[in-house]
Write a protein that holds these residues in place. Structure first.
Motif, short mmCIF file in Angstrom:
data_model
loop_
_atom_site.label_atom_id
_atom_site.label_comp_id
_atom_site.label_asym_id
_atom_site.label_seq_id
_atom_site.Cartn_x
_atom_site.Cartn_y
_atom_site.Cartn_z
N ALA A 38 0.90 -1.17 0.02
CA ALA A 38 0.12 -0.06 0.13
C ALA A 38 0.82 1.33 -0.13
O ALA A 38 0.71 2.30 -0.62
N MET A 39 1.85 0.98 0.92
CA MET A 39 2.82 2.37 0.74
C MET A 39 3.41 2.65 -0.51
O MET A 39 3.70 3.93 -0.98
N THR A 46 4.82 8.58 2.23
CA THR A 46 4.60 7.51 3.18
C THR A 46 5.96 7.22 3.73
O THR A 46 7.16 7.79 3.36
N PRO A 47 6.28 6.49 4.83
CA PRO A 47 7.60 6.09 5.41
C PRO A 47 8.57 5.35 4.54
O PRO A 47 7.97 4.57 3.80
N GLU A 48 9.63 5.52 4.66
CA GLU A 48 10.75 4.73 3.83
C GLU A 48 10.73 3.36 4.71
O GLU A 48 10.92 3.21 5.85
N LEU A 155 -7.41 5.61 9.33
CA LEU A 155 -6.71 7.10 9.14
C LEU A 155 -7.07 7.77 10.32
O LEU A 155 -7.63 8.81 10.25
N GLN A 156 -6.37 7.41 11.44
CA GLN A 156 -6.67 8.19 12.80
C GLN A 156 -5.76 9.15 12.54
O GLN A 156 -4.73 9.23 11.81
N VAL A 170 2.07 9.70 5.87
CA VAL A 170 0.99 9.22 6.28
C VAL A 170 1.62 7.56 6.89
O VAL A 170 1.90 6.81 5.94
N ILE A 171 1.09 7.13 8.00
CA ILE A 171 1.65 6.04 8.35
C ILE A 171 0.40 4.86 8.59
O ILE A 171 -0.57 5.21 8.42
#
Length: 248
Positions: A38-39, A46-48, A155-156, A170-171
């Motif tokens: 998804a990332m 998004t995070p690496e 999606l908090q 976004v994590i």
């Protein structure tokens, strides 16, 4: 030496932070696989991914700060919320991911699950019957057909990071998949309804506010018992039970 910070931990999974590295431990390999894919597909920052060695996924920390937290203050400015809305819209307009949503339910399945959970909340004495009944009535608006979009699924407010008026990432994508766009919008604003207008300015599309309010009730009704049974405080000020009470 960096200290080990326990970000979240329960029987299903745990997340640890060591300096600028997050270690996600999850015995459900499918959940980790979805998160990584998804990332790679999402058209938002998004995070690496640093490395993977099942059952551990290592990702880099994001710049900026989270928009806020449930039960606490929302840190983002109006401009940051507008930017968050625009990022969510980009995600929802992206091609659907090639896997089924992990939490996708038909309207009929959602109704059955809600009714079962509402009964347990009352019979176990977790919540008073009038509070459950009122929120079950509000929740009815969420039980309708919807067109699936590329949804984050969890999606908090703590999962969206901003720096000034820019979304930096976004994590937590383990629940991503085809889903209800309004569920994402409701999840991001639950407990922080005052920022919904700014979010929708950035989102740039007409939405049914009654459905968003209904999803606030659904999240509380389906989440309170799990939180209580796993050692989390759903009764803390501004958290799930307060959100349900606000529907009264």
């Amino acid at each position: 030496m960096d200290e080990v910070e326990v970000v979240v931990a329960h029987a299903e999974r745990a997340t640890l932070r060591v300096g600028d590295v997050f270690l996600k431990v999850d015995t459900d390999q499918a959940r980790i696989d979805i998160e990584v894919e998804a990332m790679s597909l999402a058209p938002v920052p998004t995070p690496e991914v640093l490395w993977r060695k099942p059952p551990v996924l290592a990702i880099a920390a994001l710049p900026g700060t989270a928009l806020g937290r449930l039960g606490g203050p929302a840190n983002g400015s109006s401009a940051a919320w507008v930017a968050a809305g625009a990022a969510v819209r980009r995600l929802h307009e992206a091609p659907l991911p090639p896997w089924p949503g992990r939490r996708r339910r038909s309207p009929e399945e959602l109704a059955v699950e809600l009714d079962h959970e509402c009964e347990l909340l009352v019979t176990k004495g977790i919540l008073p019957a009038d509070l459950v009944t009122r929120n079950r009535r509000v929740a009815e608006a969420a039980i309708r057909p919807w067109t699936p979009v590329f949804a984050h699924g969890d999606l908090q407010i703590e999962h969206v990071f901003t720096d000034g008026d820019e979304v930096t990432g976004v994590i937590d994508w383990s629940e991503a998949g085809p889903g209800d766009a309004l569920f994402d919008l409701a999840t991001l604003t639950v407990g922080h309804q005052e920022h919904l207008a700014d979010l929708l300015v950035g989102y740039g599309a007409d939405v049914d506010l009654d459905v968003i309010r209904a999803w606030w009730s659904v999240r509380g009704l389906l989440g309170v018992r799990w939180l209580v049974e796993h050692g989390f405080d759903a009764f803390a000020p501004g958290c799930e039970v307060d959100v349900l009470k606000s529907r009264m």
